[in-house]
Design a protein around this motif. Structure first.
Motif, PDB file in Angstrom:
ATOM      1  N   LYS A 153      27.538 -37.038 -25.394  1.00 29.14           N
ATOM      2  CA  LYS A 153      27.872 -36.136 -24.291  1.00 29.14           C
ATOM      3  C   LYS A 153      28.717 -34.948 -24.736  1.00 29.14           C
ATOM      4  O   LYS A 153      28.810 -33.947 -24.024  1.00 29.14           O
ATOM      5  CB  LYS A 153      28.629 -36.901 -23.202  1.00 29.14           C
ATOM      6  N   TYR A 154      29.338 -35.056 -25.893  1.00 29.41           N
ATOM      7  CA  TYR A 154      30.258 -34.017 -26.372  1.00 29.41           C
ATOM      8  C   TYR A 154      29.668 -33.192 -27.517  1.00 29.41           C
ATOM      9  O   TYR A 154      30.338 -32.305 -28.042  1.00 29.41           O
ATOM     10  CB  TYR A 154      31.564 -34.665 -26.843  1.00 29.41           C
ATOM     11  N   VAL A 177      33.710 -29.766 -22.755  1.00 22.96           N
ATOM     12  CA  VAL A 177      33.185 -30.969 -22.092  1.00 22.96           C
ATOM     13  C   VAL A 177      34.331 -31.840 -21.596  1.00 22.96           C
ATOM     14  O   VAL A 177      34.321 -32.329 -20.455  1.00 22.96           O
ATOM     15  CB  VAL A 177      32.283 -31.773 -23.054  1.00 22.96           C
ATOM     16  N   HIS A 187      31.065 -35.881 -16.370  1.00 22.54           N
ATOM     17  CA  HIS A 187      30.681 -35.135 -17.562  1.00 22.54           C
ATOM     18  C   HIS A 187      29.631 -34.085 -17.181  1.00 22.54           C
ATOM     19  O   HIS A 187      28.775 -34.350 -16.333  1.00 22.54           O
ATOM     20  CB  HIS A 187      30.112 -36.074 -18.624  1.00 22.54           C
ATOM     21  N   ILE A 200      21.982 -30.536 -22.851  1.00 21.59           N
ATOM     22  CA  ILE A 200      22.863 -29.748 -23.708  1.00 21.59           C
ATOM     23  C   ILE A 200      22.104 -28.580 -24.335  1.00 21.59           C
ATOM     24  O   ILE A 200      22.635 -27.468 -24.442  1.00 21.59           O
ATOM     25  CB  ILE A 200      23.509 -30.631 -24.795  1.00 21.59           C
ATOM     26  N   LEU A 227      31.492 -23.984 -23.016  1.00 16.06           N
ATOM     27  CA  LEU A 227      30.195 -24.676 -22.930  1.00 16.06           C
ATOM     28  C   LEU A 227      28.998 -23.761 -23.156  1.00 16.06           C
ATOM     29  O   LEU A 227      27.849 -24.202 -23.000  1.00 16.06           O
ATOM     30  CB  LEU A 227      30.063 -25.358 -21.560  1.00 16.06           C
TER      31      LEU A 227
END
Length: 230
Positions: A153-154, A177, A187, A200, A227
């Motif tokens: 997720k990061y 994030v 998230h 992403i 982001l």
């Protein structure tokens, strides 16, 4: 948590469960040899034969736990100060301040930020097992398809291509994030690994303000800038 000879305070012991843990622990021990930053958890000793790493023990909760318990929503001023501490520490780390050489953390996330009980508005960075010195990328870092390095997720878009050459920018993306998650409890990219990768690479999440969260506009703009795909 263990007693450590010659140290009046307890230590945190990291021991390997498998071969890759041995690699990660050895890498963290190597990285922390050159770190004296007051907001990065310190190494006390490393037993290379047994792959046992002794670290400074900090009575604390993780930033992730503060999100889960609702503290980051109930105490927004405290939340801002904690994230400011993290941002300042990452900036110092990238500049090589208290670190000997510039460092890419490479696994920034809410679980890797400690908030000490004694200093509830501070943030301490932990887990340098996947970190590296700028310009010196270890070979075990780069293969994400078999075993994603860092939490999916990061991971910034280029990391999904196996490109770790923009490590500082990857840390900035991960900070964005983390800030998004801390302020909203969600998230910006979620789902299974394939869904997260697609999001992403291709999607821009709604800003916290667009999603109805009471986040100051300048902070919302800053974390959304982190982001950006490029």
């Amino acid at each position: 948590k263990v007693e450590f000879a010659g140290n009046p305070y307890p230590a945190l012991l990291k021991e390997p469960r498998n071969f890759w843990d041995e690699i990660y622990i050895a890498n963290e021990a190597y990285m922390l040899d050159e770190v004296t930053h007051p907001r990065i958890r310190q190494k006390l000793a490393y037993d290379a034969a047994a792959h046992r790493l002794f670290l400074e023990y900090v009575e604390a909760v993780t930033l992730n736990e503060l999100v889960h318990t609702g503290v980051t929503f109930k105490q927004p001023n405290r939340t801002h100060k904690i994230l400011q501490c993290v941002a300042e520490t990452v900036t110092d780390m990238h500049a090589g301040i208290f670190c000997g050489r510039p460092i890419v953390h490479n696994d920034l996330k809410s679980m890797n930020v400690l908030v000490p009980t004694a200093l509830p508005e501070e943030g301490i960075l932990i887990d340098f097992s996947h970190s590296y010195f700028a310009g010196y990328l270890p070979p075990f870092i780069a293969d994400k398809k078999k075993d994603p390095i860092g939490t999916a997720k990061y991971m910034s878009p280029e990391k999904w291509e196996g490109d770790y050459t923009n490590g500082f920018k990857g840390d900035v993306f991960a900070f964005g994030v983390m800030a998004y998650y801390v302020y909203t409890g969600k998230h910006p990219f979620d789902g299974d690994t394939a869904q997260i990768e697609k999001q992403i690479r291709e999607l821009t999440p709604p800003s916290p303000i667009q999603s109805g969260f009471n986040v100051p506009r300048n902070i919302s703009v800053t974390l959304m800038a982190c982001l950006e795909k490029k």
